[in-house]
Enzyme design. Structure first.
Site, short mmCIF file in Angstrom:
data_model
loop_
_atom_site.label_atom_id
_atom_site.label_comp_id
_atom_site.label_asym_id
_atom_site.label_seq_id
_atom_site.Cartn_x
_atom_site.Cartn_y
_atom_site.Cartn_z
N LYS A 90 38.71 141.49 -4.91
CA LYS A 90 38.97 142.58 -5.83
C LYS A 90 37.73 143.43 -5.91
O LYS A 90 36.62 142.92 -6.13
CB LYS A 90 39.30 141.99 -7.24
CG LYS A 90 39.60 143.04 -8.28
CD LYS A 90 41.07 143.39 -8.31
CE LYS A 90 41.36 144.68 -9.05
NZ LYS A 90 41.27 145.90 -8.21
N LYS A 114 30.05 139.70 -10.69
CA LYS A 114 30.64 140.48 -11.78
C LYS A 114 32.03 139.95 -12.11
O LYS A 114 32.37 139.70 -13.27
CB LYS A 114 30.73 141.96 -11.34
CG LYS A 114 31.32 142.87 -12.36
CD LYS A 114 31.59 144.26 -11.81
CE LYS A 114 30.39 144.84 -11.12
NZ LYS A 114 30.56 146.28 -10.79
N LYS A 126 34.85 144.94 -1.51
CA LYS A 126 34.57 146.36 -1.73
C LYS A 126 34.90 147.10 -0.44
O LYS A 126 34.93 146.50 0.63
CB LYS A 126 33.09 146.55 -2.08
CG LYS A 126 32.78 147.86 -2.78
CD LYS A 126 33.05 147.81 -4.27
CE LYS A 126 32.89 149.20 -4.88
NZ LYS A 126 32.98 149.17 -6.35
N ASP A 166 36.41 153.95 -7.07
CA ASP A 166 34.94 153.93 -7.26
C ASP A 166 34.52 155.39 -7.07
O ASP A 166 35.37 156.30 -7.24
CB ASP A 166 34.28 152.98 -6.24
CG ASP A 166 32.80 152.72 -6.56
OD1 ASP A 166 32.52 151.90 -7.45
OD2 ASP A 166 31.91 153.35 -5.94
P1 NDP Z 1 32.75 159.35 -9.88
O1 NDP Z 1 32.95 159.75 -8.48
O2 NDP Z 1 33.81 159.55 -10.88
O3 NDP Z 1 31.43 160.03 -10.45
C1 NDP Z 1 30.16 159.84 -9.87
C2 NDP Z 1 29.22 160.77 -10.61
O4 NDP Z 1 27.89 160.48 -10.25
C3 NDP Z 1 29.47 162.23 -10.27
O5 NDP Z 1 29.18 163.00 -11.39
C4 NDP Z 1 28.46 162.46 -9.15
O6 NDP Z 1 28.07 163.81 -8.96
C5 NDP Z 1 27.30 161.70 -9.71
N1 NDP Z 1 26.33 161.40 -8.70
C6 NDP Z 1 26.55 160.81 -7.51
N2 NDP Z 1 25.40 160.74 -6.85
C7 NDP Z 1 24.47 161.31 -7.66
C8 NDP Z 1 23.07 161.51 -7.56
N3 NDP Z 1 22.43 161.15 -6.44
N4 NDP Z 1 22.43 162.10 -8.59
C9 NDP Z 1 23.08 162.47 -9.71
N5 NDP Z 1 24.39 162.31 -9.84
C10 NDP Z 1 25.06 161.72 -8.84
O7 NDP Z 1 32.32 157.79 -9.83
P2 NDP Z 1 32.39 156.72 -10.98
O8 NDP Z 1 32.04 157.34 -12.28
O9 NDP Z 1 33.64 155.97 -10.84
O10 NDP Z 1 31.22 155.72 -10.52
C11 NDP Z 1 29.87 155.87 -10.95
C12 NDP Z 1 29.14 154.56 -10.75
O11 NDP Z 1 29.77 153.53 -11.52
C13 NDP Z 1 29.09 154.03 -9.32
O12 NDP Z 1 27.87 153.33 -9.14
C14 NDP Z 1 30.24 153.02 -9.29
O13 NDP Z 1 30.06 152.04 -8.29
C15 NDP Z 1 30.10 152.43 -10.69
N6 NDP Z 1 31.29 151.75 -11.18
C16 NDP Z 1 32.48 152.42 -11.32
C17 NDP Z 1 33.58 151.78 -11.84
C18 NDP Z 1 34.86 152.49 -12.12
O14 NDP Z 1 35.73 151.88 -12.75
N7 NDP Z 1 35.02 153.74 -11.74
C19 NDP Z 1 33.54 150.34 -12.15
C20 NDP Z 1 32.22 149.75 -12.06
C21 NDP Z 1 31.16 150.44 -11.57
P3 NDP Z 1 28.59 164.63 -7.66
O15 NDP Z 1 29.99 164.98 -8.02
O16 NDP Z 1 27.67 165.79 -7.57
O17 NDP Z 1 28.49 163.71 -6.47
#
Ligand code: NDP
Length: 446
Positions: A90, A114, A126, A166
């Site tokens: 998962k 996790k 993943k 993700d």
């Molecule tokens: P999204 O794609 O919804 O959002 C990612 C965000 O992070 C966007 O705003 C993106 O901006 C920004 N971002 C990416 N790279 C950078 C950077 N180098 N500097 C600044 N901002 C950046 O992803 P999620 O919110 O789903 O995921 C975010 C994190 O949380 C990841 O690490 C993911 O693995 C983790 N996570 C997510 C889960 C989920 O349920 N969604 C569960 C557990 C962990 P831009 O659009 O410009 O790229």
């Protein structure tokens, strides 16, 4: 690192060259395992540590697709099925140009522990692709997802491997992926993917779960020092799924979330982030943080590039991506009086930053504990699918809160038990590792 783990670590580097994020994730776990090896030397028997670090299966495939101009593109697809000791693999799918095997392996490795911490019957995996969804039309995204699933479908299933979203994979992409899976297999197998739409098998609270859960974990940490979120300035990075709902939950507890960011820059909003506007721009229009600043008026300032961690606040929630908060930035946060840091993203703090937080008396929550609310709610979605049921928002949110409190308690108690009170990194790694290791021993050498 315990002397008996050093040669194992050396073999991992040699067998997985150039995968720096995977090595970093392994080091973080190995640094916590010294007291376990000392107390239970039998964990080194039957190569449990080596087996946990070697994925059960790694799939790499070609993803050809045609853009709106008729040009053919080739991306690379990945699924790493890391460990199935506790249940079907998962873990989410990430679509981002930075994706390569080392990123997928670091995420899959973290996911094992996790998922164990959630107490739910799920293994770790993943996947993703180096596809860049930014600027692509809906039709292009759909064709890409269909091509991706045309290979992935043969490897997944509700009892085998259950992907989710993700970075770059949200409700829209899960919809296209599910549609193609259903078409190819001729099966309405709801439990094969999570993060589905509410009218076709999704769960309430799944969208909010990771961000809400990270704030719930931070609340529990603050409580141990008699503190709350009320009246605090909170610094958040990212503006995607995790960041938006971390902001929502923090603000509902009386805090002011001052910032949000994307890869172009960050916004400081001295009146607190306007959530309706942020959701409109990010979830509906798929716009940029610079658009937010333009439309918000005088309370908001946009800083192109730069570091969001320069903004003073007492709680920091890194919710964007791996290694987005380094040692220098951790120092700035400490100088500005941060009292708690909870990782909403996976491994957003570099090793230097984590060590600095741990050397100070800041409360620090590693991602594998703090952001586990997302996958836990995915497991609740699987439960609802299996029983053909759908639960209310309140009931599902209560379950999430209960799970996050349980994870906090497990991490805190394990850290105490191993003589490292307050060390949530050690608590999370040790309790996750022991649970998976025991199941692997029981299941024999496979
Ligand atoms: P999204 O794609 O919804 O959002 C990612 C965000 O992070 C966007 O705003 C993106 O901006 C920004 N971002 C990416 N790279 C950078 C950077 N180098 N500097 C600044 N901002 C950046 O992803 P999620 O919110 O789903 O995921 C975010 C994190 O949380 C990841 O690490 C993911 O693995 C983790 N996570 C997510 C889960 C989920 O349920 N969604 C569960 C557990 C962990 P831009 O659009 O410009 O790229």
């Amino acid at each position: 690192m315990h002397e008996k783990l050093i040669p194992i670590r050396q073999i991992i580097t040699a067998r997985n060259p150039g995968e720096s994020e995977f090595h970093q994730a392994v080091d973080e776990v190995f640094e916590s395992l010294g007291p376990v090896v000392a107390r239970h030397p039998e964990v080194l028997d039957s190569a449990i540590v080596e087996r946990i670090c070697e994925p059960e299966r790694q799939i790499i495939f070609r993803v050809p697709w045609v853009d709106d101009q008729g040009e053919v593109h080739i991306n690379r697809g990945f699924r790493v099925e890391f460990n199935s000791a506790l249940g079907p693999y998962k873990g989410g799918l990430r679509f981002h140009p930075s994706v390569y095997l080392g990123i997928v392996k670091f995420l899959g490795f973290e996911q094992i522990f996790k998922n164990a911490l959630t107490g739910m019957p799920i293994g770790g995996g993943k996947g993703g692709s180096d596809f860049d969804p930014s600027g692509r039309s809906d039709a292009e995204i759909m064709r890409f997802c269909q091509s991706f699933m045309t290979e992935l479908y043969r490897h997944i299933g509700e009892y085998t491997d259950v992907p989710a979203g993700d970075i770059g994979v949200g409700g829209r992409e899960i919809g296209y992926l599910f549609g193609q899976y259903k078409r190819i297999t001729n099966r309405y197998e709801s439990g094969v993917l999570t993060g589905k739409g509410l009218s076709w098998g999704g769960s309430l609270v799944r969208t909010e779960a990771t961000g809400y859960g990270a704030v719930m974990f931070a609340e529990e940490m603050l409580k141990t020092q008699g503190k709350t979120f009320e009246g605090r300035d909170v610094i958040v990075s990212g503006s995607g799924n995790v960041a938006i709902y971390a902001i929502e939950r923090a603000q509902s507890l009386g805090a002011k979330a001052l910032t949000a960011s994307d890869s172009g820059g960050y916004v400081v909003d001295k009146d607190g982030i306007d959530l309706d506007l942020l959701k409109q721009i990010k979830e509906v229009e798929r716009g940029r943080m610079s658009d937010y600043a333009e439309r918000r008026g005088s309370s908001a300032t946009y800083v192109a590039g730069g570091s969001v961690w320069d903004v003073p606040g007492s709680v920091a929630l890194p919710c964007a991506t791996q290694n987005e908060l380094n040692g220098r930035q951790a120092k700035t946060l400490l100088e500005n009086g941060v009292v708690a840091v909870a990782e909403g993203a996976n491994m957003p703090c570099t090793t230097d930053a984590v060590h600095l937080f741990q050397e100070s008396d800041v409360l620090f929550a590693p991602g594998k504990a703090a952001n586990a609310g997302g996958v836990a709610t995915s497991a609740l979605e699987m439960q609802q699918n299996a029983s053909r049921d759908s639960w209310s928002f309140e009931h599902t949110q209560d379950r999430l809160q209960e799970i996050m409190r349980g994870i906090h308690e497990t991490c805190a108690e394990t850290a105490d038990e191993y003589g490292m009170p307050g060390n949530y990194v050690a608590g999370a790694n040790i309790s996750g590792f022991i649970k998976v290791a025991r199941a692997m021993v029981a299941q024999g050498i496979i």
